[in-house]
Design a protein around this motif. Structure first.
Motif, PDB file in Angstrom:
ATOM      1  N   LEU A  23     -14.475  -0.585 -10.872  1.00 43.08           N
ATOM      2  CA  LEU A  23     -15.981  -0.961 -10.646  1.00 43.08           C
ATOM      3  C   LEU A  23     -16.674  -1.180 -12.169  1.00 43.08           C
ATOM      4  CD1 LEU A  23     -16.933   1.085  -7.467  1.00 43.08           C
ATOM      5  CD2 LEU A  23     -16.192  -1.350  -7.606  1.00 43.08           C
ATOM      6  N   VAL A  24     -16.440   0.009 -12.874  1.00 43.56           N
ATOM      7  CA  VAL A  24     -17.081   0.195 -14.104  1.00 43.56           C
ATOM      8  C   VAL A  24     -16.637  -1.063 -15.164  1.00 43.56           C
ATOM      9  CG1 VAL A  24     -17.755   1.556 -16.302  1.00 43.56           C
ATOM     10  CG2 VAL A  24     -17.697   2.379 -13.965  1.00 43.56           C
ATOM     11  N   ALA A  25     -15.388  -1.143 -15.255  1.00 46.03           N
ATOM     12  CA  ALA A  25     -15.004  -2.102 -16.444  1.00 46.03           C
ATOM     13  C   ALA A  25     -14.193  -3.554 -15.889  1.00 46.03           C
ATOM     14  CB  ALA A  25     -13.510  -1.380 -17.211  1.00 46.03           C
ATOM     15  N   GLY A  26     -14.103  -3.629 -14.482  1.00 50.32           N
ATOM     16  CA  GLY A  26     -13.592  -4.882 -14.129  1.00 50.32           C
ATOM     17  C   GLY A  26     -12.171  -4.947 -14.626  1.00 50.32           C
ATOM     18  N   GLU A  27     -11.448  -4.220 -14.577  1.00 52.04           N
ATOM     19  CA  GLU A  27     -10.010  -4.385 -15.197  1.00 52.04           C
ATOM     20  C   GLU A  27      -9.157  -4.974 -14.280  1.00 52.04           C
ATOM     21  OE1 GLU A  27     -10.497  -1.052 -18.866  1.00 52.04           O
ATOM     22  OE2 GLU A  27      -9.425  -0.628 -17.003  1.00 52.04           O
ATOM     23  N   ASP A  28      -8.019  -5.685 -14.798  1.00 50.90           N
ATOM     24  CA  ASP A  28      -7.127  -6.027 -13.776  1.00 50.90           C
ATOM     25  C   ASP A  28      -5.856  -4.821 -13.490  1.00 50.90           C
ATOM     26  OD1 ASP A  28      -5.411  -5.708 -16.360  1.00 50.90           O
ATOM     27  OD2 ASP A  28      -5.228  -8.169 -16.338  1.00 50.90           O
ATOM     28  N   ALA A  29      -5.080  -4.811 -12.695  1.00 48.95           N
ATOM     29  CA  ALA A  29      -4.104  -3.756 -12.382  1.00 48.95           C
ATOM     30  C   ALA A  29      -3.227  -3.429 -13.608  1.00 48.95           C
ATOM     31  CB  ALA A  29      -2.922  -4.400 -11.475  1.00 48.95           C
ATOM     32  N   ALA A  30      -2.805  -4.297 -14.305  1.00 53.48           N
ATOM     33  CA  ALA A  30      -1.767  -3.935 -15.615  1.00 53.48           C
ATOM     34  C   ALA A  30      -2.909  -2.741 -16.548  1.00 53.48           C
ATOM     35  CB  ALA A  30      -1.403  -4.944 -16.325  1.00 53.48           C
ATOM     36  N   THR A  31      -4.160  -3.275 -16.773  1.00 50.77           N
ATOM     37  CA  THR A  31      -4.957  -2.715 -17.617  1.00 50.77           C
ATOM     38  C   THR A  31      -5.468  -1.221 -16.961  1.00 50.77           C
ATOM     39  OG1 THR A  31      -5.894  -4.900 -18.507  1.00 50.77           O
ATOM     40  CG2 THR A  31      -7.072  -2.943 -19.037  1.00 50.77           C
ATOM     41  N   ALA A  65       4.108  19.983  -4.911  1.00 55.42           N
ATOM     42  CA  ALA A  65       4.856  19.287  -6.191  1.00 55.42           C
ATOM     43  C   ALA A  65       5.341  17.889  -5.840  1.00 55.42           C
ATOM     44  CB  ALA A  65       5.881  20.215  -6.697  1.00 55.42           C
ATOM     45  N   LEU A  66       6.208  17.821  -4.827  1.00 54.04           N
ATOM     46  CA  LEU A  66       6.648  16.285  -4.383  1.00 54.04           C
ATOM     47  C   LEU A  66       5.596  15.508  -4.005  1.00 54.04           C
ATOM     48  CD1 LEU A  66       9.704  17.292  -2.180  1.00 54.04           C
ATOM     49  CD2 LEU A  66       9.694  16.080  -4.329  1.00 54.04           C
ATOM     50  N   GLY A  67       4.531  16.039  -3.115  1.00 60.17           N
ATOM     51  CA  GLY A  67       3.457  15.264  -2.798  1.00 60.17           C
ATOM     52  C   GLY A  67       2.679  14.591  -3.889  1.00 60.17           C
ATOM     53  N   ILE A  68       2.496  15.549  -4.732  1.00 64.19           N
ATOM     54  CA  ILE A  68       1.560  15.129  -6.059  1.00 64.19           C
ATOM     55  C   ILE A  68       2.227  14.295  -6.803  1.00 64.19           C
ATOM     56  CG2 ILE A  68       0.583  16.033  -8.209  1.00 64.19           C
ATOM     57  CD1 ILE A  68      -1.130  16.855  -5.746  1.00 64.19           C
ATOM     58  N   LEU A  69       3.634  14.226  -7.356  1.00 61.15           N
ATOM     59  CA  LEU A  69       4.190  13.287  -7.834  1.00 61.15           C
ATOM     60  C   LEU A  69       4.168  11.854  -7.222  1.00 61.15           C
ATOM     61  CD1 LEU A  69       6.861  15.422  -9.363  1.00 61.15           C
ATOM     62  CD2 LEU A  69       4.859  14.504 -10.652  1.00 61.15           C
ATOM     63  N   VAL A  70       4.672  12.060  -5.891  1.00 60.17           N
ATOM     64  CA  VAL A  70       4.596  10.705  -4.983  1.00 60.17           C
ATOM     65  C   VAL A  70       3.332   9.996  -5.056  1.00 60.17           C
ATOM     66  CG1 VAL A  70       4.908   9.863  -2.547  1.00 60.17           C
ATOM     67  CG2 VAL A  70       6.777  11.545  -3.624  1.00 60.17           C
ATOM     68  N   ALA A  71       2.264  10.822  -4.720  1.00 59.75           N
ATOM     69  CA  ALA A  71       0.801  10.216  -4.812  1.00 59.75           C
ATOM     70  C   ALA A  71       0.317   9.588  -6.117  1.00 59.75           C
ATOM     71  CB  ALA A  71      -0.208  11.407  -4.424  1.00 59.75           C
ATOM     72  N   ALA A  72       0.792  10.369  -7.230  1.00 61.02           N
ATOM     73  CA  ALA A  72       0.469   9.661  -8.515  1.00 61.02           C
ATOM     74  C   ALA A  72       1.126   8.343  -8.788  1.00 61.02           C
ATOM     75  CB  ALA A  72       0.926  10.580  -9.549  1.00 61.02           C
ATOM     76  N   VAL A  73       2.469   8.267  -8.300  1.00 59.20           N
ATOM     77  CA  VAL A  73       3.227   6.942  -8.550  1.00 59.20           C
ATOM     78  C   VAL A  73       2.561   5.963  -7.694  1.00 59.20           C
ATOM     79  CG1 VAL A  73       5.526   6.027  -8.194  1.00 59.20           C
ATOM     80  CG2 VAL A  73       5.394   8.252  -8.888  1.00 59.20           C
ATOM     81  N   LEU A  74       2.435   6.351  -6.121  1.00 59.11           N
ATOM     82  CA  LEU A  74       2.028   5.262  -5.505  1.00 59.11           C
ATOM     83  C   LEU A  74       0.288   4.619  -5.823  1.00 59.11           C
ATOM     84  CD1 LEU A  74       2.559   6.759  -1.865  1.00 59.11           C
ATOM     85  CD2 LEU A  74       3.924   5.004  -2.775  1.00 59.11           C
ATOM     86  N   MET A  75      -0.319   5.632  -6.346  1.00 59.75           N
ATOM     87  CA  MET A  75      -1.750   5.427  -6.838  1.00 59.75           C
ATOM     88  C   MET A  75      -1.807   4.601  -8.041  1.00 59.75           C
ATOM     89  SD  MET A  75      -4.050   6.649  -4.892  1.00 59.75           S
ATOM     90  CE  MET A  75      -4.333   8.062  -3.675  1.00 59.75           C
ATOM     91  N   TYR A 130      -1.246   1.024  -5.029  1.00 55.68           N
ATOM     92  CA  TYR A 130      -2.999   1.121  -4.939  1.00 55.68           C
ATOM     93  C   TYR A 130      -3.639   0.458  -6.031  1.00 55.68           C
ATOM     94  CZ  TYR A 130      -7.224   3.463  -4.667  1.00 55.68           C
ATOM     95  OH  TYR A 130      -8.760   3.851  -4.564  1.00 55.68           O
ATOM     96  N   ALA A 131      -3.131   0.686  -7.222  1.00 56.53           N
ATOM     97  CA  ALA A 131      -3.864  -0.209  -8.264  1.00 56.53           C
ATOM     98  C   ALA A 131      -4.005  -1.519  -8.252  1.00 56.53           C
ATOM     99  CB  ALA A 131      -3.525   0.521  -9.597  1.00 56.53           C
ATOM    100  N   THR A 132      -2.541  -2.218  -7.638  1.00 54.23           N
ATOM    101  CA  THR A 132      -2.433  -3.420  -7.678  1.00 54.23           C
ATOM    102  C   THR A 132      -3.620  -4.020  -6.543  1.00 54.23           C
ATOM    103  OG1 THR A 132      -0.207  -3.392  -8.246  1.00 54.23           O
ATOM    104  CG2 THR A 132      -0.793  -5.195  -6.960  1.00 54.23           C
ATOM    105  N   LEU A 133      -3.484  -3.337  -5.304  1.00 58.34           N
ATOM    106  CA  LEU A 133      -4.391  -3.907  -4.104  1.00 58.34           C
ATOM    107  C   LEU A 133      -5.915  -3.607  -4.642  1.00 58.34           C
ATOM    108  CD1 LEU A 133      -2.163  -2.372  -1.034  1.00 58.34           C
ATOM    109  CD2 LEU A 133      -2.604  -4.928  -1.996  1.00 58.34           C
ATOM    110  N   ILE A 134      -6.157  -2.549  -5.147  1.00 59.52           N
ATOM    111  CA  ILE A 134      -7.726  -2.302  -5.567  1.00 59.52           C
ATOM    112  C   ILE A 134      -8.009  -3.450  -6.490  1.00 59.52           C
ATOM    113  CG2 ILE A 134      -9.050  -0.965  -7.301  1.00 59.52           C
ATOM    114  CD1 ILE A 134      -9.114  -0.077  -4.401  1.00 59.52           C
ATOM    115  N   ALA A 135      -7.317  -3.844  -7.487  1.00 64.48           N
ATOM    116  CA  ALA A 135      -7.489  -4.989  -8.424  1.00 64.48           C
ATOM    117  C   ALA A 135      -7.782  -6.368  -7.885  1.00 64.48           C
ATOM    118  CB  ALA A 135      -6.399  -5.159  -9.523  1.00 64.48           C
TER     119      ALA A 135
END
Length: 570
Positions: A105-113, A152-162, A166-171
């Motif tokens: 929202l603040v920077a309007g960046e694409d998924a890769a950025t 520990a598993l959940g946190i790592l999985v969540a980080a990868v998914l986000m 998630y970042a692709t769809l948000i963009a």
């Protein structure tokens, strides 16, 4: 006056397990759902967008399901305590989603950025938190170890998914029509709030001056539901049978029945001596119920002679007018006597009633037999007398009680705290230095965690709270969130060259939102029916709140002050 009313209570291992399992499972599920609802509500209040909200919740749920599947492959089954990882996972992983969305929202960046800008902070935060919870595997409690692995598993999985889908769809959602993210904090307001927060934190340390540090509750009360029929019934039975609940158990273990019989004689002689000296008020050993080969050899000849008269005895009974059913019990006893062979001695009483009685006081495997009795110690024993009571004459004779169990658990817990703390501290220092590559940020993160823990201890002392066996998970959760918040804030300060308004807008606001939802979710555990979980929820809510205050106010001001001084020195 007898009113004719009565109550029925149930106790025993199945009832204990059912009560504890049901209460903990319902409490954990309630906390997880409450945290999820609060995250959704807070997101809607501040962003008012359904699609990103559903996307965030969906990603968290996907991380939850994938983590459960991985845990199932690793361990095969889950303990009741492990259900609690849902609320912990939601509270920690929502940070990553909110940070990515606010950055968009603040920077309007694409998924890769977006990935390039947020990946370092998110991956290092997830890694250090995962290490904190994996350290639970170095402890002695399997339930907590499994909980640590799941988180520990959940946190790592969540980080990868986000950072991935998630970042692709948000963009792709775009920013048209969206508000420009959360507003920046006015510099003057932040400066005033920082002074208020410092004053509050100092006040929390005052109870440590006038009160003792919170002690470790070594009783099993942390495992009890608040209103437990099984425990209250058990206490009533103990009081009726012994006059009080101060009895301890004496356990006799042997490789065979003859060994147990010999140890029973040794135990009886030893307890008689303690009773004559006033160390023991009384005791109860099930000597008469345990088979003795010598006694059975003497009695078997007489018993078989009586059993041989079975027909005559039954006929005489029927002749005087009794029914056939009246001889059923005596007939079954005579049949058992007749079936006993001398080569089988000693034999254990069979049948449903004797077997039920023996299960109450004994345990059997092919190579081990254990028998239980009860001992009632005298009041106000000296340390020497207590030492004598808990020093049986044989290594296969044991004295056990809740006080001693608590002491053993306390010793184990203290060892776990030290071992896990050292492992986590060592790994954390290495990971933080690799992440920051500067001693300044490493020192600030460690200082934040230490200050948070010290203030938490002061708050617990002021509230009269104690540590219990659930506290190990609470401590690691608090350490994990403290490191998590510090990494996000310090990476933002470095990337934005210390521009505090921008840091607070892009990073501080998302941390504040997810921190508030996490605090509220854990505070809801304070209403749990299980005493240990209720205490865990309150401790986590206080600790995470302290982490949030330190990360939002004290940490950025300290970084600015120390960075400016370093630049002047250079």
């Amino acid at each position: 006056e007898d009113t004719g009313t009565f109550s029925i209570g149930m106790t025993g291992e199945p009832v204990f397990l059912a009560e504890i399992s049901e209460s903990m499972e319902s409490d954990m599920m309630f906390s997880g759902l409450m945290t999820l609802v609060l995250v959704s509500c807070i997101f809607w209040v501040f962003h008012r967008r359904f699609r990103p909200m559903f996307l965030l919740i969906g990603t968290i749920m996907a991380a939850f399901v994938i983590s459960l599947a991985l845990a199932g492959l690793i361990s095969g089954k889950l303990t009741v305590l492990s259900v609690g990882f849902a609320s912990i996972l939601i509270g920690l992983s929502v940070d990553y989603g909110l940070l990515i969305y606010q950055r968009r929202l603040v920077a309007g960046e694409d998924a890769a950025t977006l990935r390039r800008s947020e990946a370092p902070a998110i991956l290092w935060a997830a890694g250090t938190t995962a290490v904190a919870f994996l350290a639970l595997n170095a402890g002695s409690f399997p339930g907590l170890a499994q909980l640590g692995t799941l988180v520990a598993l959940g946190i790592l999985v969540a980080a990868v998914l986000m950072l991935g889908p998630y970042a692709t769809l948000i963009a792709k959602l775009g920013t048209e029509g969206n508000p420009p993210g959360l507003r920046a904090w006015p510099e003057r307001t932040h400066r005033i709030l920082t002074r208020v927060v410092v004053a509050v934190l100092l006040l929390l340390l005052v109870p440590l001056v006038f009160r003792e540090f919170p002690a470790l509750d070594v009783s099993t009360g942390a495992l009890h539901p608040q209103d437990s029929i099984a425990y209250s019934t058990s206490e009533q039975i103990a009081e009726k049978l012994t006059g009080d609940d101060a009895t301890v158990s004496v356990l006799v273990r042997g490789d065979d029945k003859a060994a147990v019989a010999g140890l029973l004689a040794t135990t009886e002689k030893w307890l008689d001596g303690l009773q004559s000296e006033g160390v023991v008020e009384g005791y109860s050993l099930p000597v008469a119920l345990w088979p003795d080969e010598e006694h059975q050899n003497v009695n078997l000849e007489v018993a078989k002679a009586i059993a041989a008269e079975r027909g005559r005895l039954e006929a005489a009974l029927l002749e005087v007018g009794f029914s056939e059913e009246s001889f059923a019990l005596a007939g079954s006893v005579l049949d058992d006597w007749a079936a006993v062979e001398t080569v089988m001695l000693p034999v254990v009483a069979s049948g449903s009633t004797p077997s039920w009685m023996l299960r109450r006081i004994s345990s059997h495997t092919p190579n081990e037999h254990v028998l239980q009795g009860m001992v009632r110690p005298a009041d106000s024993l000296t340390s020497e007398q207590r030492q004598r009571l808990f020093s049986p004459p044989d290594s296969d004779i044991y004295i056990a009680g809740f006080e001693e169990l608590g002491a053993a658990l306390a010793e184990t817990s203290n060892g776990d705290f030290m071992r896990i703390g050292l492992i986590f501290s060592g790994l954390l220092m290495v990971m933080l230095f690799v992440a920051y590559r500067r001693f300044l940020e490493v020192g600030l993160t460690i200082s934040l965690v230490a200050a948070s823990f010290l203030c938490l201890t002061g708050a617990m002392a002021g509230l009269g709270m104690q540590w219990n066996f659930f506290s190990l998970a609470a401590v690691l959760l608090i350490l994990g969130t403290g490191v998590d918040y510090s990494i996000h804030m310090l990476f933002a300060l470095r990337n934005l060259d210390g521009d505090l308004p921008k840091v607070l807008q892009s990073t501080g606001n998302p941390i504040a939102l997810c921190g508030l939802s996490t605090i509220t979710g854990f505070a809801s555990l304070g209403l749990a029916s299980n005493q240990g979980l209720a205490g865990l929820g309150i401790v986590c809510a206080i600790g995470i709140g302290l982490n949030l205050l330190l990360a939002l106010f004290v940490l950025p001001r300290s970084w600015q002050l120390l960075t400016i001084r370093n630049r002047r020195i250079v």
